[in-house]
Design a protein around this motif. Structure first.
Motif, short mmCIF file in Angstrom:
data_model
loop_
_atom_site.label_atom_id
_atom_site.label_comp_id
_atom_site.label_asym_id
_atom_site.label_seq_id
_atom_site.Cartn_x
_atom_site.Cartn_y
_atom_site.Cartn_z
N VAL A 168 31.85 9.55 110.87
CA VAL A 168 30.27 9.73 111.14
C VAL A 168 29.89 8.40 110.48
O VAL A 168 28.80 7.87 110.89
CB VAL A 168 30.05 10.93 109.62
N SER A 169 30.75 7.74 109.42
CA SER A 169 30.15 6.56 108.81
C SER A 169 30.07 5.29 109.91
O SER A 169 29.07 4.73 109.81
CB SER A 169 30.83 5.90 107.62
N ILE A 170 31.04 5.22 110.71
CA ILE A 170 31.17 4.33 111.78
C ILE A 170 30.02 4.42 112.79
O ILE A 170 29.30 3.57 113.00
CB ILE A 170 32.49 4.21 112.35
N PHE A 171 29.81 5.59 113.29
CA PHE A 171 28.68 5.79 114.27
C PHE A 171 27.26 5.70 113.53
O PHE A 171 26.48 5.28 114.08
CB PHE A 171 28.93 7.06 115.01
N THR A 172 27.44 6.17 112.27
CA THR A 172 25.80 5.79 111.61
C THR A 172 25.73 4.27 111.82
O THR A 172 24.80 3.92 111.76
CB THR A 172 25.87 6.28 110.17
N ALA A 173 26.55 3.60 111.11
CA ALA A 173 26.64 2.19 110.88
C ALA A 173 26.20 1.53 112.56
O ALA A 173 25.36 0.80 112.64
CB ALA A 173 27.68 1.52 110.48
N LEU A 174 26.89 1.93 113.53
CA LEU A 174 26.82 1.24 114.65
C LEU A 174 25.47 1.70 115.17
O LEU A 174 24.67 0.80 115.76
CB LEU A 174 27.78 2.06 115.83
N PHE A 175 24.90 2.95 114.99
CA PHE A 175 23.57 3.28 115.23
C PHE A 175 22.47 2.58 114.51
O PHE A 175 21.46 1.82 115.32
CB PHE A 175 23.41 4.60 115.15
N ILE A 176 22.90 2.25 113.27
CA ILE A 176 21.48 1.52 112.45
C ILE A 176 21.58 0.18 112.91
O ILE A 176 20.57 -0.41 113.23
CB ILE A 176 22.09 1.44 110.94
N VAL A 177 22.77 -0.35 113.27
CA VAL A 177 22.72 -1.89 113.65
C VAL A 177 22.35 -2.08 115.04
O VAL A 177 21.44 -3.22 115.34
CB VAL A 177 24.08 -2.52 113.13
N ARG A 178 22.88 -1.50 115.85
CA ARG A 178 22.87 -1.75 117.43
C ARG A 178 21.91 -0.87 118.07
O ARG A 178 21.46 -1.24 119.31
CB ARG A 178 24.20 -1.58 117.84
N MET A 179 21.36 0.45 117.65
CA MET A 179 20.57 1.23 118.47
C MET A 179 19.27 1.63 117.71
O MET A 179 18.28 1.78 118.57
CB MET A 179 21.38 2.47 118.82
N ALA A 180 19.20 1.39 116.47
CA ALA A 180 18.11 2.02 115.91
C ALA A 180 16.82 1.34 116.34
O ALA A 180 16.96 -0.14 116.63
CB ALA A 180 18.25 2.09 114.51
N PRO A 181 15.57 1.75 116.49
CA PRO A 181 14.38 0.97 116.70
C PRO A 181 14.08 -0.06 115.53
O PRO A 181 14.60 0.27 114.31
CB PRO A 181 13.36 2.01 116.78
N LYS A 182 13.76 -1.29 115.84
CA LYS A 182 13.82 -2.31 114.87
C LYS A 182 12.96 -1.86 113.63
O LYS A 182 13.39 -2.32 112.63
CB LYS A 182 12.91 -3.49 115.78
N ARG A 183 11.88 -1.10 113.83
CA ARG A 183 11.08 -0.84 112.50
C ARG A 183 11.62 0.14 111.79
O ARG A 183 11.57 0.19 110.52
CB ARG A 183 9.59 -0.09 113.09
N ALA A 184 12.38 1.05 112.48
CA ALA A 184 13.26 2.31 111.77
C ALA A 184 14.38 1.69 110.87
O ALA A 184 14.72 2.23 110.08
CB ALA A 184 13.64 3.30 112.52
N LYS A 185 14.94 0.40 111.42
CA LYS A 185 16.14 0.04 110.83
C LYS A 185 16.32 -0.11 109.36
O LYS A 185 17.00 0.48 108.70
CB LYS A 185 16.51 -1.31 111.42
N PRO A 186 15.28 -0.90 108.76
CA PRO A 186 15.43 -1.11 107.29
C PRO A 186 15.03 0.22 106.51
O PRO A 186 15.62 0.28 105.27
CB PRO A 186 14.07 -2.08 106.84
#
Ligand SMILES: Nc1ncnc2c1ncn2[C@@H]1O[C@H](COP(=O)(O)OP(=O)(O)OP(=O)(O)O)[C@@H](O)[C@H]1O
Ligand SMILES: [Mg+2]
Lengths: 282, 352
Positions: free
Chosen positions: B111-129
């Motif tokens: 869960v953590s790895i995929f969350t991190a991957l999602f946040i860094v690589r996939m999340a829309p730029k605005r949603a990231k922070p």
């Protein structure tokens, strides 16, 4: 007030160099010969704020070496990245106009397919932190090639094609990072060749290398052009003159002039090209 | 004249730089001193626990009826029940601790790895922070809140299982709570590791016709693996050592034999140390220190093994084989020498 008006007219002035950039020559008439063609290509960075390519019109011939030259920041790399759509990765980058690859609009080609056909070598050697063998197998493996014999053949062939085989054949399992800079760059070329692309885009492939390594890469490019279409960005005009068949000169986002390399250097048609070649600026 | 002036200047300048160098070196020594104090606190704590933890095995505790008890060493290792009267066995506590941690990791790592991957690589730029801040906030929530959440939400859900449970208090509930607690930690560290991956590697991969998924798995996760592993080590430490939240949801079952079934209530080293500590006295109080020894040893062992694994993962290996103490000695001996000569010179001058 007058100044303001001048500015206005400057902005509205449409760049049109197509007379200088689309050549009226036999080779360009046959669409079969053309790998890439750009018509009225504009590119904007930062959500439209920065106009970085202005009305580019150019044809790139198959199995020739085309060199892009021009002062820093003029948009050479940017145009190069248009050809394999690497600009898609940049937020806020927008391309308008027509870019065709083998007569087909590149926006309609599957990006992954396009990138397997159009390889790219970057300015800084950037091998993956894996063994030499795995570096080369990376691309083919991503395309689903699993057979060991096939992969071994690809490794051998691409290393030979990139003139690296003799230097590394006895240590294919060493890390790609253990090679020298010039070797790393040739490994990156080998990695690209392993995909058996049609076109290789090179963005200043020798700028991080010493003269001897540079010479090796140049020899290699001359070898490679028998099989591949090559577009190379370079800051080095001698290099462009040595290895390219055609040269395109860019300035401030415009394509100023495009011509056969010999003719371009002997008789530049545009004042700006002449100034650049003779070293008056840039 | 001019030459003399220059000479003076050079002497002056030399003095100035010497003084600068002196402060540098003194500051370095002060930091060393502070580091030694911190390190000795850790050693002090360990010694304290060791001393207190050995007491139940050697001291005589008098019970009400005039009997005298000690913690039985044999039973400490063999008994399948945990008791506070001197006959308890910690074997199953240890097993349950490891088992609970393992179950929680099975959930939290992917869960953590995929969350991190999602946040860094996939999340829309605005949603990231926004998402990143949420994860940061989650990692600062105190464990008792996670415990309450476990009691109020996770246990009732587990209770719905078609088999008889101890009101949902179970090893599984504890693992889920631990997973929830360690996910933010592992995710934060993984985010940093993934963000540090060389962009040019990613570009090279994509330019070679790799899909985004292939790039993420083969290049991003591959390059970030040792950093992610560091996050996992932190997560393991947190899961092994968590007491409050675990104690609130695990059911504190003194009988260890049912540990294999995650739906059974169980007891970990930490929950045994914590549960009923307010009313404990005599051996029932002191024996918790003995459990503390076991816990410390387990955590030290597991984290050092994991660290060895992590160091093996790092591509760049240092070849230096000189011992750490020698290195530190070398690191500082030149400073001490410098400071000594500086003051020697000074005193000599002053005495003149
Ligand atoms: N990712 C980006 N975001 C915003 N602007 C960019 C980006 N990349 C390039 N630019 C801008 O586009 C213009 C052209 O850049 P480009 O990198 O294509 O120049 P170049 O001709 O390759 O220069 P060099 O010879 O120094 O590599 C520059 O003004 C640059 O600031
Ligand atoms: Mg560039």
């Amino acid at each position: 007030m007058i100044e303001f008006e001048n500015e206005q007219t400057n902005v509205e002035q449409k760049v049109d160099n197509s007379a200088n950039t689309l050549l009226d020559k036999e080779e360009f008439k046959n669409p079969e010969n053309i790998a890439f063609s750009c018509r009225n290509v504009d590119l904007y960075y930062d959500y439209g704020e920065k106009h970085s390519l202005k009305n580019i019109n150019i044809d790139i011939l198959k199995n020739k070496v085309t060199a892009f030259i021009g002062p820093s920041g003029c948009g050479k790399s940017t145009l190069l990245r248009c050809f394999d759509r690497m600009n898609d990765l940049i937020d806020g980058c927008k391309v308008t106009g027509d870019i065709k690859y083998m007569g087909q609009d590149i926006n309609e080609i599957n990006t992954i397919y396009l990138r397997t056909k159009v390889g790219m070598v970057f300015q800084q050697p950037n091998p993956f932190p894996m063994s030499i063998r795995n570096n080369i197998c990376y691309g083919p493996r991503c395309q689903g090639i699993k057979n060991k014999d096939t992969l071994n053949k690809i490794v051998e062939q691409s290393l030979k094609d990139s003139a690296l085989y003799d230097e590394v054949s006895d240590r294919l399992d060493a890390s790609g990072l253990s090679l020298s800079g010039g070797q790393q760059q040739r490994l990156c070329i080998a990695r690209t060749i392993a995909m058996s692309p049609d076109v290789i885009l090179m963005d200043e492939p020798t700028s991080a290398l010493d003269p001897i390594a540079t010479l090796k890469i140049e020899e290699l490019i001359k070898e490679l052009k028998k099989k591949y279409t090559i577009i190379i960005v370079t800051h080095n005009m001698q290099q462009a003159a040595r290895i390219s068949d055609y040269t395109a000169f860019f300035m401030l986002g415009e394509l100023v002039e495009f011509n056969e390399t010999e003719e371009f250097f002997a008789h530049p048609r545009d004042k700006r090209s002449e100034d650049y070649i003779t070293g008056r600026f840039g | 004249m001019l030459e003399e002036l220059n000479k003076d200047n050079i002497v002056q300048e030399d003095k100035k730089f010497k003084r600068k160098e002196l402060t540098d070196r003194i500051v370095k020594l002060i930091f060393l001193f502070i580091a030694i104090i911190c390190a000795s606190f850790v050693i002090f704590i360990v010694i304290f626990i060791l001393e207190k933890g050995i007491e139940p095995f050697v001291k005589n505790y008098s019970l009400v009826e005039g009997e005298v008890v000690q913690q039985n060493i044999g039973l400490f290792f063999t008994n399948t029940r945990w008791l506070y009267d001197g006959n308890g066995g910690m074997g199953f506590l240890l097993l349950t601790t490891l088992y609970t941690t393992l179950l929680s990791l099975i959930i939290s790592i992917p869960v953590s790895i995929f969350t991190a991957l999602f946040i860094v690589r996939m999340a829309p730029k605005r949603a990231k922070p926004v998402i990143k801040t949420c994860v940061e906030l989650l990692s600062s929530i105190p464990s008792v809140i996670y415990g309450i959440f476990g009691m109020g939400v996770i246990c009732p859900i587990i209770q719905m299982a078609p088999v008889q449970t101890f009101a949902g208090n179970s090893i599984l509930s504890a693992s889920l709570v631990l997973a929830l607690m360690s996910i933010p930690t592992i995710t934060m560290v993984s985010i940093n590791a993934i963000e540090a991956v060389d962009k040019s590697m990613i570009n090279a991969s994509i330019a070679l016709g790799a899909s985004n998924a292939q790039t993420n798995l083969k290049i991003v996760l591959f390059s970030a693996k040792s950093g992610i592993f560091a996050g996992i080590i932190l997560g393991v430490g947190r899961a092994l050592g968590e007491a409050t939240a675990v104690q609130m949801v695990i059911g504190n079952n003194a009988n260890g034999l049912g540990f294999y079934n995650p739906l059974n209530p169980g007891m970990t080293l930490t929950s045994a140390m914590l549960s009923g500590i307010g009313e404990a006295s005599g051996i029932g109080y002191d024996v918790r220190f003995s459990l503390g020894i076991v816990l410390i040893l387990v955590i030290l062992m597991i984290t050092s093994i994991l660290n060895v694994v992590k160091n093996k993962m790092d591509v760049i290996k240092t070849k230096n084989s000189t011992s750490v103490i020698k290195k530190i000695g070398k690191f500082f001996s030149s400073d001490i020498a410098f400071i000594r000569t500086y003051f020697n010179d000074k005193f000599k001058k002053d005495s003149k």
